[in-house]
Design an enzyme around this catalytic site. Structure first.
Site, PDB file in Angstrom:
ATOM      1  CG  ASP A  16      38.078 -33.333  19.581  1.00  0.00           C
ATOM      2  OD1 ASP A  16      38.704 -32.525  18.868  1.00  0.00           O
ATOM      3  OD2 ASP A  16      36.860 -33.225  19.819  1.00  0.00           O
ATOM      4  NE  ARG A  96      30.001 -43.945  21.125  1.00  0.00           N
ATOM      5  CZ  ARG A  96      30.802 -43.855  20.089  1.00  0.00           C
ATOM      6  NH1 ARG A  96      31.562 -44.893  19.762  1.00  0.00           N
ATOM      7  NH2 ARG A  96      30.867 -42.766  19.355  1.00  0.00           N
ATOM      8  CG  ASP A 125      28.538 -41.270  22.042  1.00  0.00           C
ATOM      9  OD1 ASP A 125      27.609 -42.099  21.963  1.00  0.00           O
ATOM     10  OD2 ASP A 125      29.235 -40.935  21.076  1.00  0.00           O
ATOM     11  CB  SER A 181      31.323 -35.017  13.705  1.00  0.00           C
ATOM     12  OG  SER A 181      29.981 -35.196  14.108  1.00  0.00           O
TER      13      SER A 181
END
Length: 412
Positions: A16, A96, A125, A181
């Site tokens: 990605d 994050r 996110d 994932s």
């Protein structure tokens, strides 16, 4: 012709973000500066420098932020006792704001006018990255390709991404999609999507031991003998494990190893995302689970009752702020000030036992202990600090409104 626009991209080297790097460079005619934060994802960082350069990055930063992550993000959150919806230790959530903070710093140092991320428009996110940027660098432009129709039209699926990489000679592993994932850092590893989208799917089935066992074993596979772990706390922070003085990073690494060995900290839950949908996640948080449990034990003998109850009443709010990306919001900072004040006497020693997925309290002691066995004893109180006769009036006064209400209702 030199490119005038500079963009800092959160980069992992996977399919990605490799596509994102090249696409952003071409679409915006920009110089892309790749950034990867080492927050404890282990061998995922190998070969990133060369890969980023081959993909078209003008420069790449690979910064080891593990100590900062443990000291300035995990530890304050542990002090607050934060768990989201009673189960989630906020492993991805708390990483994050650190990653975004560093992106902002790089953007300022490099003279970049924008930061970019590969978070989808359905997840949490994107919010966490962008709220951090809003708080720290409100003038920076945010580029989120998954919310750009041009990008979604170009890449409706994984096959198109693989074909694009082949055409552009971007060095990525063009393999079949994983059945889920993953996101790993020092505090945890998370698994979601794919086969986990069925909430009836049993991720704890032994046949999936090669899928969900990066940081810990299944409890059934843990040792048959319990292991004792002793943690030392100073002002709410763990400073030593089993007699060895460690910095926050050292504490997290050792507790992860010990907890993983005994299968503790495994969570399977359906949670409420900030954007409005429910999401199923499987988490391994071995070290964080031990730290959270032991911290609660030392608080139990050192923290004033009303201070504890006040702090506890704020745990859902604090956890929600972290989950939703408001780490740098004034309300989280205000709550943290209260938490810091509450931890001034939270110092001492906790002993726990780890056994087949369980963390068992096995003792706690502190020079700041508020527990007085002479007062609490069922025998005669030598201190005479508590006169049992006083309880009669205490109960009578506390029961006054109840009796008054009952008498009123009896008349009806």
């Amino acid at each position: 012709m030199p490119m005038s626009k500079k963009i800092v991209l959160a980069y992992s080297g996977g399919l990605d973000t490799s596509v994102l790097l090249s696409w952003i460079k071409d679409t915006y005619q920009a110089e892309v500066i790749a950034f990867c934060a080492n927050v404890g994802q282990d061998d995922e960082l190998k070969g990133l420098n060369a890969k980023a350069k081959k993909t078209g990055a003008a420069k790449i930063y690979i910064d080891d932020l593990q100590l900062e992550f443990a000291r300035d993000f995990i530890y304050p959150m542990i002090q607050a006792g934060a768990i989201y919806e009673g189960q989630y230790f906020l492993g991805t959530s708390i990483a994050r704001p650190l990653i975004a903070k560093r992106m902002v710093e790089i953007a300022k140092a490099e003279g970049a006018t924008a930061i970019a991320h590969g978070a989808t428009g359905k997840g949490n996110d994107q919010v966490r990255f962008e709220l951090t940027a809003a708080a720290l660098a409100p003038d920076l432009e945010i580029i989120a390709p998954w919310r750009d129709e041009r990008f979604r039209n170009d890449f409706p699926g994984r096959a198109e991404m693989i074909a694009y990489c082949e055409e552009k000679k971007i060095p990525v592993q063009a393999s079949a999609k994983k059945p889920f994932s993953m996101d790993r850092n020092l505090l945890h590893i998370s698994y979601e999507a794919g086969i986990l989208e069925d909430p009836w799917f049993d991720a704890s089935d032994p046949k999936y031991k090669d899928y969900f066992n990066v940081l810990s074993v299944f409890p059934e596979a843990a040792p048959d003998k319990a292991e004792t772990v002793i943690l030392e706390f100073d002002k709410g922070n763990c400073i030593a494990v089993n007699g060895k003085v460690l910095d926050p990073l050292g504490v997290m690494k050792l507790l992860n190893k010990l907890g993983g060995k005994h299968g503790v900290g495994r969570v399977d839950m359906v949670e409420n995302r900030f954007v409005g949908m429910k999401s199923r996640g499987v988490y391994e948080t071995p070290g964080g689970s031990i730290l959270h449990f032991a911290h609660r034990q030392i608080e139990s003998i050192t923290m004033d009752r009303e201070v504890m109850h006040l702090r506890d009443s704020l745990i859902p709010k604090y956890a929600q702020l972290v989950y939703n990306g408001f780490w740098y919001a004034p309300e989280r900072l205000a709550l943290q000030a209260l938490v810091t004040e509450s931890q001034k006497k939270v110092s001492g020693t906790v002993r726990v036992k780890l056994y087949k997925g369980n963390i068992i309290a096995a003792g706690r002691k502190s020079i700041y202990s508020l527990y007085n066995p002479q007062i609490a004893t069922m025998e005669a109180d030598p201190t005479k600090a508590y006169n049992q006769d006083d309880a009669t009036g205490f109960i009578r006064l506390n029961g006054l409104r109840l009796r008054t209400g009952a008498m009123r209702d009896k008349k009806k």
